[in-house]
Design an enzyme around this catalytic site. Structure first.
Site, PDB file in Angstrom:
ATOM      1  N   SER A 125      -8.763   2.365  10.876  1.00  0.00           N
ATOM      2  CA  SER A 125      -8.209   3.713  10.971  1.00  0.00           C
ATOM      3  C   SER A 125      -9.180   4.615  11.710  1.00  0.00           C
ATOM      4  O   SER A 125     -10.411   4.425  11.642  1.00  0.00           O
ATOM      5  CB  SER A 125      -7.997   4.241   9.547  1.00  0.00           C
ATOM      6  OG  SER A 125      -7.799   5.631   9.565  1.00  0.00           O
ATOM      7  N   TYR A 150     -11.021   5.675   0.339  1.00  0.00           N
ATOM      8  CA  TYR A 150     -10.151   4.972   1.298  1.00  0.00           C
ATOM      9  C   TYR A 150     -10.897   4.747   2.613  1.00  0.00           C
ATOM     10  O   TYR A 150     -10.980   3.635   3.129  1.00  0.00           O
ATOM     11  CB  TYR A 150      -8.867   5.775   1.528  1.00  0.00           C
ATOM     12  CG  TYR A 150      -8.095   5.295   2.740  1.00  0.00           C
ATOM     13  CD1 TYR A 150      -7.396   4.099   2.705  1.00  0.00           C
ATOM     14  CD2 TYR A 150      -8.087   6.020   3.932  1.00  0.00           C
ATOM     15  CE1 TYR A 150      -6.708   3.638   3.829  1.00  0.00           C
ATOM     16  CE2 TYR A 150      -7.408   5.576   5.046  1.00  0.00           C
ATOM     17  CZ  TYR A 150      -6.719   4.383   4.996  1.00  0.00           C
ATOM     18  OH  TYR A 150      -6.052   3.925   6.108  1.00  0.00           O
ATOM     19  N   LYS A 154     -12.415   1.233   4.773  1.00  0.00           N
ATOM     20  CA  LYS A 154     -12.174   0.844   6.171  1.00  0.00           C
ATOM     21  C   LYS A 154     -13.501   0.579   6.881  1.00  0.00           C
ATOM     22  O   LYS A 154     -13.645  -0.417   7.585  1.00  0.00           O
ATOM     23  CB  LYS A 154     -11.377   1.921   6.913  1.00  0.00           C
ATOM     24  CG  LYS A 154      -9.940   2.072   6.431  1.00  0.00           C
ATOM     25  CD  LYS A 154      -9.117   0.808   6.647  1.00  0.00           C
ATOM     26  CE  LYS A 154      -7.696   0.937   6.158  1.00  0.00           C
ATOM     27  NZ  LYS A 154      -7.024  -0.358   5.986  1.00  0.00           N
TER      28      LYS A 154
HETATM   29  P1  NAD Z   1       2.036   0.526   3.365  1.00  0.00           P
HETATM   30  O1  NAD Z   1       1.544   0.944   2.025  1.00  0.00           O
HETATM   31  O2  NAD Z   1       3.409   0.893   3.767  1.00  0.00           O
HETATM   32  O3  NAD Z   1       1.876  -1.058   3.520  1.00  0.00           O
HETATM   33  C1  NAD Z   1       0.848  -1.781   2.875  1.00  0.00           C
HETATM   34  C2  NAD Z   1       1.477  -2.974   2.175  1.00  0.00           C
HETATM   35  O4  NAD Z   1       0.444  -3.725   1.535  1.00  0.00           O
HETATM   36  C3  NAD Z   1       2.485  -2.569   1.087  1.00  0.00           C
HETATM   37  O5  NAD Z   1       3.697  -3.264   1.296  1.00  0.00           O
HETATM   38  C4  NAD Z   1       1.810  -3.004  -0.220  1.00  0.00           C
HETATM   39  O6  NAD Z   1       2.751  -3.417  -1.177  1.00  0.00           O
HETATM   40  C5  NAD Z   1       0.910  -4.142   0.255  1.00  0.00           C
HETATM   41  N1  NAD Z   1      -0.290  -4.391  -0.568  1.00  0.00           N
HETATM   42  C6  NAD Z   1      -1.252  -3.508  -0.926  1.00  0.00           C
HETATM   43  N2  NAD Z   1      -2.180  -4.138  -1.677  1.00  0.00           N
HETATM   44  C7  NAD Z   1      -1.809  -5.442  -1.777  1.00  0.00           C
HETATM   45  C8  NAD Z   1      -2.359  -6.593  -2.417  1.00  0.00           C
HETATM   46  N3  NAD Z   1      -3.494  -6.521  -3.127  1.00  0.00           N
HETATM   47  N4  NAD Z   1      -1.709  -7.772  -2.310  1.00  0.00           N
HETATM   48  C9  NAD Z   1      -0.558  -7.865  -1.596  1.00  0.00           C
HETATM   49  N5  NAD Z   1       0.023  -6.818  -0.979  1.00  0.00           N
HETATM   50  C10 NAD Z   1      -0.602  -5.615  -1.064  1.00  0.00           C
HETATM   51  O7  NAD Z   1       0.962   1.076   4.440  1.00  0.00           O
HETATM   52  P2  NAD Z   1       1.080   1.151   6.019  1.00  0.00           P
HETATM   53  O8  NAD Z   1       1.222   2.573   6.401  1.00  0.00           O
HETATM   54  O9  NAD Z   1       2.033   0.151   6.510  1.00  0.00           O
HETATM   55  O10 NAD Z   1      -0.416   0.738   6.397  1.00  0.00           O
HETATM   56  C11 NAD Z   1      -0.760  -0.599   6.690  1.00  0.00           C
HETATM   57  C12 NAD Z   1      -2.262  -0.669   6.915  1.00  0.00           C
HETATM   58  O11 NAD Z   1      -2.629   0.220   7.970  1.00  0.00           O
HETATM   59  C13 NAD Z   1      -3.106  -0.266   5.714  1.00  0.00           C
HETATM   60  O12 NAD Z   1      -4.241  -1.099   5.652  1.00  0.00           O
HETATM   61  C14 NAD Z   1      -3.502   1.154   6.042  1.00  0.00           C
HETATM   62  O13 NAD Z   1      -4.706   1.524   5.412  1.00  0.00           O
HETATM   63  C15 NAD Z   1      -3.663   1.078   7.544  1.00  0.00           C
HETATM   64  N6  NAD Z   1      -3.526   2.397   8.197  1.00  0.00           N
HETATM   65  C16 NAD Z   1      -2.399   3.132   7.964  1.00  0.00           C
HETATM   66  C17 NAD Z   1      -2.283   4.400   8.540  1.00  0.00           C
HETATM   67  C18 NAD Z   1      -1.070   5.268   8.271  1.00  0.00           C
HETATM   68  O14 NAD Z   1      -1.144   6.468   8.500  1.00  0.00           O
HETATM   69  N7  NAD Z   1       0.046   4.708   7.806  1.00  0.00           N
HETATM   70  C19 NAD Z   1      -3.313   4.901   9.365  1.00  0.00           C
HETATM   71  C20 NAD Z   1      -4.429   4.102   9.603  1.00  0.00           C
HETATM   72  C21 NAD Z   1      -4.524   2.841   9.010  1.00  0.00           C
HETATM   73  N1  UFG Z   2      -0.348  18.637   7.340  1.00  0.00           N
HETATM   74  C1  UFG Z   2       0.298  19.805   6.989  1.00  0.00           C
HETATM   75  N2  UFG Z   2       1.213  19.743   5.969  1.00  0.00           N
HETATM   76  C2  UFG Z   2       1.519  18.588   5.307  1.00  0.00           C
HETATM   77  C3  UFG Z   2       0.846  17.408   5.682  1.00  0.00           C
HETATM   78  C4  UFG Z   2      -0.089  17.462   6.701  1.00  0.00           C
HETATM   79  O1  UFG Z   2       0.043  20.857   7.549  1.00  0.00           O
HETATM   80  O2  UFG Z   2       2.360  18.604   4.395  1.00  0.00           O
HETATM   81  C5  UFG Z   2      -1.291  18.682   8.463  1.00  0.00           C
HETATM   82  C6  UFG Z   2      -2.707  18.241   8.114  1.00  0.00           C
HETATM   83  O3  UFG Z   2      -3.472  19.336   7.644  1.00  0.00           O
HETATM   84  C7  UFG Z   2      -3.190  17.675   9.450  1.00  0.00           C
HETATM   85  C8  UFG Z   2      -1.921  17.110  10.090  1.00  0.00           C
HETATM   86  O4  UFG Z   2      -0.835  17.752   9.438  1.00  0.00           O
HETATM   87  O5  UFG Z   2      -3.666  18.705  10.274  1.00  0.00           O
HETATM   88  C9  UFG Z   2      -1.773  15.605   9.905  1.00  0.00           C
HETATM   89  O6  UFG Z   2      -1.901  15.276   8.521  1.00  0.00           O
HETATM   90  P1  UFG Z   2      -1.507  13.839   7.948  1.00  0.00           P
HETATM   91  O7  UFG Z   2      -1.728  13.872   6.471  1.00  0.00           O
HETATM   92  O8  UFG Z   2      -0.157  13.449   8.433  1.00  0.00           O
HETATM   93  O9  UFG Z   2      -2.544  12.857   8.664  1.00  0.00           O
HETATM   94  P2  UFG Z   2      -4.141  12.848   8.614  1.00  0.00           P
HETATM   95  O10 UFG Z   2      -4.598  12.933  10.033  1.00  0.00           O
HETATM   96  O11 UFG Z   2      -4.683  13.809   7.652  1.00  0.00           O
HETATM   97  O12 UFG Z   2      -4.417  11.389   7.980  1.00  0.00           O
HETATM   98  C10 UFG Z   2      -3.983  10.227   8.631  1.00  0.00           C
HETATM   99  C11 UFG Z   2      -3.736   9.113   7.623  1.00  0.00           C
HETATM  100  C12 UFG Z   2      -5.017   8.707   6.962  1.00  0.00           C
HETATM  101  C13 UFG Z   2      -6.052   8.375   7.981  1.00  0.00           C
HETATM  102  C14 UFG Z   2      -6.211   9.518   8.964  1.00  0.00           C
HETATM  103  C15 UFG Z   2      -7.148   9.174  10.068  1.00  0.00           C
HETATM  104  O13 UFG Z   2      -2.854   9.542   6.627  1.00  0.00           O
HETATM  105  O14 UFG Z   2      -4.791   7.537   6.213  1.00  0.00           O
HETATM  106  O15 UFG Z   2      -4.933   9.821   9.552  1.00  0.00           O
HETATM  107  O16 UFG Z   2      -6.695   8.014  10.693  1.00  0.00           O
HETATM  108  F1  UFG Z   2      -7.231   8.160   7.363  1.00  0.00           F
END
Ligand code: NAD
Ligand code: UFG
Length: 342
Positions: A125, A150, A154
């Site tokens: 991330s 979290y 990472k």
């Molecule tokens: P998500 O929660 O939708 O998907 C993660 C999946 O992993 C879920 O289906 C959950 O049930 C499964 N899981 C969690 N722990 C487990 C375990 N111990 N055993 C088996 N299954 C397990 O999340 P996502 O948004 O699809 O994110 C996927 C990956 O990308 C994550 O590692 C997350 O940290 C990373 N990531 C997500 C974002 C974002 O904004 N969505 C940003 C940066 C990185």
């Molecule tokens: N924001 C609002 N209102 C809301 C939600 C978010 O104003 O209800 C704003 C936040 O302050 C920020 C922007 O929208 O300025 C984006 O916020 P998000 O929560 O959508 O995303 P972030 O960038 O804070 O976080 C995301 C992922 C994290 C990851 C991070 C960096 O959720 O898991 O990007 O990769 F760590």
């Protein structure tokens, strides 16, 4: 040959599985449904006409995972999405986050090594950059101080995987640093389905658009950005999914560790998103300005040049596409996957 996809029923995993199946690859998903639902498998099948092999196994369960590998000797690589990802929750439940994200990754890598599977693409991330020293961020920029468990998981998992390569150079590790994944598959059949009140901007906006919430809370308008609201690099989840195909193709030809930013390279503010969403959907998004959210930063967007030059990948969808597709998913599934059938 087939690919193990951990967390393959989650938001990003499900979109990535669709892209791999459509390319004709065989997939084995492992997920424990702690943050996803079985109906996702039906939806994947509806989109692609193929049903991926699935195991309901917790990755921390070494015996369960061993069985998956033993029953699927054709596994050749892994895409590792599984993990807990809510920043706020990770500060409330640090032990849960450290246990789940570390133990699952350690168990996975040990099992892979035992079975001679040494190729992994890991979901990292942009959070590893902390408060970045500059934008756009390059992969070589310094990693920042993490502000929550979290983000810490990472950073540390990136180091663990790098150490694995140092000890055994036959491994191939691709660390993908995602920026802000949003949007949904164009079918409207799969998308992001947060539990309870959404933490992230896009799902909150789509729920306001659906009338499930009265208005958006904009967290701060005094940031050092063009309109004072936070700027991020939103990337369409289908573009992100396709980056995994390119990353795996590359990992199939090289060993060692490589790091890639996966973003569009363009930063949009919260108010830019509100305007784009209104224009793309014709729906009004009322909002109020609230205080800043602790831990948020001014601006975070990628320099994605390395992914283009080495992987041949770049984002194709723009903010309008992201808004339109996120809105379609929410309109077709007002309660997400809750109560949904195939
Ligand atoms: P998500 O929660 O939708 O998907 C993660 C999946 O992993 C879920 O289906 C959950 O049930 C499964 N899981 C969690 N722990 C487990 C375990 N111990 N055993 C088996 N299954 C397990 O999340 P996502 O948004 O699809 O994110 C996927 C990956 O990308 C994550 O590692 C997350 O940290 C990373 N990531 C997500 C974002 C974002 O904004 N969505 C940003 C940066 C990185
Ligand atoms: N924001 C609002 N209102 C809301 C939600 C978010 O104003 O209800 C704003 C936040 O302050 C920020 C922007 O929208 O300025 C984006 O916020 P998000 O929560 O959508 O995303 P972030 O960038 O804070 O976080 C995301 C992922 C994290 C990851 C991070 C960096 O959720 O898991 O990007 O990769 F760590």
């Amino acid at each position: 040959m087939s690919i193990l996809v951990t967390g393959g029923t989650g938001f990003i995993g499900s979109h990535t599985v669709v892209e791999f199946l459509e390319r004709g690859e065989d997939i084995v998903i492992v997920d424990n449904f702690c943050n996803s639902k079985p109906v996702v498998l039906d939806r994947i099948e509806r989109i692609t006409g193929r049903r991926p092999k699935f195991y309901e196994v917790d990755l921390c369960d070494a015996e369960g995972l061993e069985r998956v590998f033993a029953e699927n000797p054709e596994l050749e690589s892994c895409i590792h999405f599984a993990g807990l990802k809510a920043v706020g929750e990770s500060t409330q439940k640090p032990l849960l986050y450290y246990r789940n994200n570390f133990l699952s990754t350690l168990t996975l890598c040990e099992t892979m090594a035992r079975h001679g599977v040494k190729r992994i693409v890991f979901s990292s991330s942009a959070t590893v950059y902390g408060d970045p020293e500059r934008v756009p961020i390059r992969e070589t920029d310094r990693l920042g101080q993490t502000t929550n468990p979290y983000g810490e998981t990472k950073q540390v998992i990136e180091r663990i995987l790098s150490d694995v390569v140092k000890a055994d150079p036959a491994w191939s590790v691709s660390l993908l640093r995602y920026f802000n994944p949003v949007g949904a598959h164009k079918s409207g059949l799969i998308g992001e389905d947060p539990k309870g009140i959404p933490n992230n901007l896009f799902p909150y906006v789509t729920q306001v658009a659906e009338g499930r919430r009265p208005f958006l809370h904009v967290y701060g308008n005094d940031y050092n950005t063009h309109d004072g609201t936070g700027v991020r690099d939103y990337i369409h989840v289908v573009d992100l999914a396709r980056a995994h195909l390119k990353a795996l193709d590359r990992a199939r030809t090289v060993t060692g560790v490589e790091v890639f930013n996966i973003g569009t390279g363009v930063g949009y503010s919260v108010l830019d998103v509100v305007k784009a969403f209104e224009t793309a959907t014709g729906k009004k998004i009322p909002y109020v300005i609230d205080p800043r959210r602790p831990g948020d930063i001014d601006a975070c967007y990628a320099d994605p040049a390395k992914a283009l030059s080495i992987l041949g990948w770049q984002a194709e969808y723009d903010l309008t596409d992201m808004c339109r597709d996120a809105n379609r998913w929410q309109s077709m599934n007002p309660n997400g996957y809750d109560g949904a059938d195939a």
